[in-house]
Design a protein around this motif. Structure first.
Motif, PDB file in Angstrom:
ATOM      1  N   VAL A 100       0.834  -1.206   0.000  1.00  8.75           N
ATOM      2  CA  VAL A 100       0.000   0.000   0.000  1.00  8.75           C
ATOM      3  C   VAL A 100       0.868   1.255   0.000  1.00  8.75           C
ATOM      4  N   LEU A 101       1.927   1.262   0.795  1.00  7.45           N
ATOM      5  CA  LEU A 101       2.801   2.439   0.808  1.00  7.45           C
ATOM      6  C   LEU A 101       3.440   2.671  -0.556  1.00  7.45           C
ATOM      7  N   GLU A 102       3.873   1.597  -1.199  1.00  3.79           N
ATOM      8  CA  GLU A 102       4.477   1.750  -2.530  1.00  3.79           C
ATOM      9  C   GLU A 102       3.441   2.208  -3.549  1.00  3.79           C
ATOM     10  N   ALA A 103       2.248   1.626  -3.509  1.00  2.00           N
ATOM     11  CA  ALA A 103       1.196   2.033  -4.454  1.00  2.00           C
ATOM     12  C   ALA A 103       0.825   3.498  -4.244  1.00  2.00           C
ATOM     13  N   TYR A 104       0.720   3.922  -2.987  1.00  2.00           N
ATOM     14  CA  TYR A 104       0.400   5.324  -2.695  1.00  2.00           C
ATOM     15  C   TYR A 104       1.507   6.246  -3.205  1.00  2.00           C
ATOM     16  N   ALA A 105       2.754   5.879  -2.953  1.00  2.00           N
ATOM     17  CA  ALA A 105       3.880   6.704  -3.408  1.00  2.00           C
ATOM     18  C   ALA A 105       3.894   6.806  -4.931  1.00  2.00           C
ATOM     19  N   LEU A 106       3.600   5.711  -5.614  1.00  2.00           N
ATOM     20  CA  LEU A 106       3.563   5.743  -7.085  1.00  2.00           C
ATOM     21  C   LEU A 106       2.400   6.595  -7.591  1.00  2.00           C
ATOM     22  N   ILE A 107       1.272   6.532  -6.913  1.00  2.00           N
ATOM     23  CA  ILE A 107       0.142   7.402  -7.282  1.00  2.00           C
ATOM     24  C   ILE A 107       0.574   8.862  -7.139  1.00  2.00           C
ATOM     25  N   SER A 108       1.217   9.183  -6.028  1.00  2.00           N
ATOM     26  CA  SER A 108       1.687  10.557  -5.805  1.00  2.00           C
ATOM     27  C   SER A 108       2.684  10.971  -6.879  1.00  2.00           C
ATOM     28  N   HIS A 109       3.551  10.048  -7.254  1.00  2.00           N
ATOM     29  CA  HIS A 109       4.567  10.326  -8.271  1.00  2.00           C
ATOM     30  C   HIS A 109       3.939  10.577  -9.641  1.00  2.00           C
ATOM     31  N   HIS A 110       2.917   9.795  -9.979  1.00  2.00           N
ATOM     32  CA  HIS A 110       2.324   9.876 -11.315  1.00  2.00           C
ATOM     33  C   HIS A 110       1.168  10.866 -11.416  1.00  2.00           C
ATOM     34  N   SER A 111       0.745  11.404 -10.287  1.00  2.00           N
ATOM     35  CA  SER A 111      -0.378  12.347 -10.342  1.00  2.00           C
ATOM     36  C   SER A 111      -0.027  13.501 -11.252  1.00  2.00           C
ATOM     37  N   GLU A 112      -1.024  13.862 -12.048  1.00  2.00           N
ATOM     38  CA  GLU A 112      -0.814  14.991 -12.956  1.00  2.00           C
ATOM     39  C   GLU A 112      -0.558  16.231 -12.134  1.00  2.00           C
ATOM     40  N   GLN A 113       0.397  16.997 -12.547  1.00  2.00           N
ATOM     41  CA  GLN A 113       0.697  18.228 -11.836  1.00  2.00           C
ATOM     42  C   GLN A 113      -0.235  19.319 -12.355  1.00  2.00           C
ATOM     43  N   HIS A 114      -1.210  19.655 -11.543  1.00  2.00           N
ATOM     44  CA  HIS A 114      -2.137  20.718 -11.902  1.00  2.00           C
ATOM     45  C   HIS A 114      -1.446  22.049 -11.639  1.00  2.00           C
ATOM     46  N   GLY A 115      -1.885  23.067 -12.323  1.00  2.00           N
ATOM     47  CA  GLY A 115      -1.396  24.398 -11.987  1.00  2.00           C
ATOM     48  C   GLY A 115      -1.805  24.723 -10.556  1.00  2.00           C
ATOM     49  N   THR A 116      -1.144  25.679  -9.953  1.00  2.00           N
ATOM     50  CA  THR A 116      -1.437  25.969  -8.546  1.00  2.00           C
ATOM     51  C   THR A 116      -2.880  26.419  -8.346  1.00  2.00           C
ATOM     52  N   GLU A 117      -3.419  27.176  -9.282  1.00  2.00           N
ATOM     53  CA  GLU A 117      -4.807  27.639  -9.170  1.00  2.00           C
ATOM     54  C   GLU A 117      -5.765  26.450  -9.220  1.00  2.00           C
ATOM     55  N   LEU A 118      -5.565  25.553 -10.166  1.00  2.00           N
ATOM     56  CA  LEU A 118      -6.436  24.388 -10.299  1.00  2.00           C
ATOM     57  C   LEU A 118      -6.271  23.435  -9.119  1.00  2.00           C
ATOM     58  N   ALA A 119      -5.032  23.220  -8.701  1.00  2.00           N
ATOM     59  CA  ALA A 119      -4.779  22.339  -7.552  1.00  2.00           C
ATOM     60  C   ALA A 119      -5.455  22.885  -6.298  1.00  2.00           C
ATOM     61  N   ALA A 120      -5.340  24.179  -6.070  1.00  2.00           N
ATOM     62  CA  ALA A 120      -5.972  24.788  -4.902  1.00  2.00           C
ATOM     63  C   ALA A 120      -7.482  24.606  -4.962  1.00  2.00           C
ATOM     64  N   PHE A 121      -8.056  24.767  -6.135  1.00  2.00           N
ATOM     65  CA  PHE A 121      -9.492  24.592  -6.297  1.00  2.00           C
ATOM     66  C   PHE A 121      -9.908  23.141  -6.047  1.00  2.00           C
ATOM     67  N   LEU A 122      -9.216  22.192  -6.669  1.00  2.00           N
ATOM     68  CA  LEU A 122      -9.597  20.782  -6.566  1.00  2.00           C
ATOM     69  C   LEU A 122      -9.414  20.225  -5.157  1.00  2.00           C
ATOM     70  N   HIS A 123      -8.407  20.668  -4.463  1.00  2.00           N
ATOM     71  CA  HIS A 123      -8.090  20.077  -3.162  1.00  2.00           C
ATOM     72  C   HIS A 123      -8.787  20.739  -1.983  1.00  2.00           C
ATOM     73  N   ARG A 124      -9.676  21.670  -2.261  1.00  2.00           N
ATOM     74  CA  ARG A 124     -10.401  22.312  -1.169  1.00  2.00           C
ATOM     75  C   ARG A 124     -11.699  21.576  -0.852  1.00  2.00           C
ATOM     76  N   GLY A 125     -12.091  20.658  -1.702  1.00  2.00           N
ATOM     77  CA  GLY A 125     -13.365  19.975  -1.518  1.00  2.00           C
ATOM     78  C   GLY A 125     -13.397  19.055  -0.306  1.00  2.00           C
ATOM     79  N   GLU A 126     -14.566  18.896   0.240  1.00  2.00           N
ATOM     80  CA  GLU A 126     -14.759  18.015   1.384  1.00  2.00           C
ATOM     81  C   GLU A 126     -14.385  16.576   1.037  1.00  2.00           C
ATOM     82  N   HIS A 127     -14.540  16.210  -0.230  1.00  2.00           N
ATOM     83  CA  HIS A 127     -14.200  14.851  -0.653  1.00  2.00           C
ATOM     84  C   HIS A 127     -12.712  14.551  -0.434  1.00  2.00           C
TER      85      HIS A 127
END
Length: 195
Positions: A100-127
């Motif tokens: 699980v730790l390796e899978a999580y780290a790989l997800i973090s590594h491969h996550s698309e890098q959103h622009g800071t504005e988009l990332a801030a918007f997407l990561h503010r949700g309760e979800h």
């Protein structure tokens, strides 16, 4: 006598169609935002690219932001589902934790890098808060199991160790290769073991 209940097949067909339209809206919106930026995308563009009318689009979502949040929620849920599958396919407690730790780290590594504005918007949700808590709980439970089998230290509370792991593995997003990500996981696991 006329039966007012729709046949099951008809209901399933309608529901499948709605899911397809919903998914098409999500994917089209994400593609448009990735190409043009968050502030440049309009509902009329989404309707046109999806191949539906604007009135239909508004039946599903009130605005672009709601579509993006739904896309991100589905995306995050997919990651959690993947981590659950990884956990369930691994062997003993220590192996499940490592997987699980390796899978999580790989997800973090491969996550698309959103622009800071988009990332801030997407990561503010309760979800996002709910998903982070589910992830923390999963890792805490794996650490508890691994402590019981002697695979990891038991002198630090599993909740605390879960926080350490998540913070350490967040660095995977900035690493250049998957090999570097795997080394990060190895170092993190080494810190979890008794000396």
């Amino acid at each position: 006598m006329y039966n007012s209940v729709m046949p099951k097949l008809w209901n399933e067909t309608i529901e499948a169609h709605r899911r397809e339209v919903h998914d098409a809206i999500l994917e089209t919106t994400w593609a448009l935002v990735a190409e043009h930026g968050l502030l440049s995308v309009r509902m009329s563009q989404i309707a046109e690219k999806t191949g539906i009318g604007r009135a239909t689009l508004y039946k599903y979502f009130p605005d672009v932001e709601a579509i993006l949040l739904a896309w991100h929620e589905r995306h995050v849920s997919g990651h959690l589902k993947h981590l659950t599958e990884v956990r369930d396919q691994a062997g003993g407690a220590g192996e499940r934790l490592q997987a699980v730790l390796e899978a999580y780290a790989l997800i973090s590594h491969h996550s698309e890098q959103h622009g800071t504005e988009l990332a801030a918007f997407l990561h503010r949700g309760e979800h996002v808060a709910r998903a982070q808590q589910q992830l923390r709980d999963m890792i805490r439970d794996l650490l508890s199991e691994a402590a019981e089998t002697g695979d990891v230290r038991d002198d630090v509370a599993p909740e605390e160790l879960a926080s350490y792991c998540l913070h350490a593995l967040a660095a995977a997003g900035g690493l250049p290769t998957e090999a570097a990500v795997r080394r990060l996981v190895t170092v993190t696991l080494a810190g979890l073991r008794h000396r």
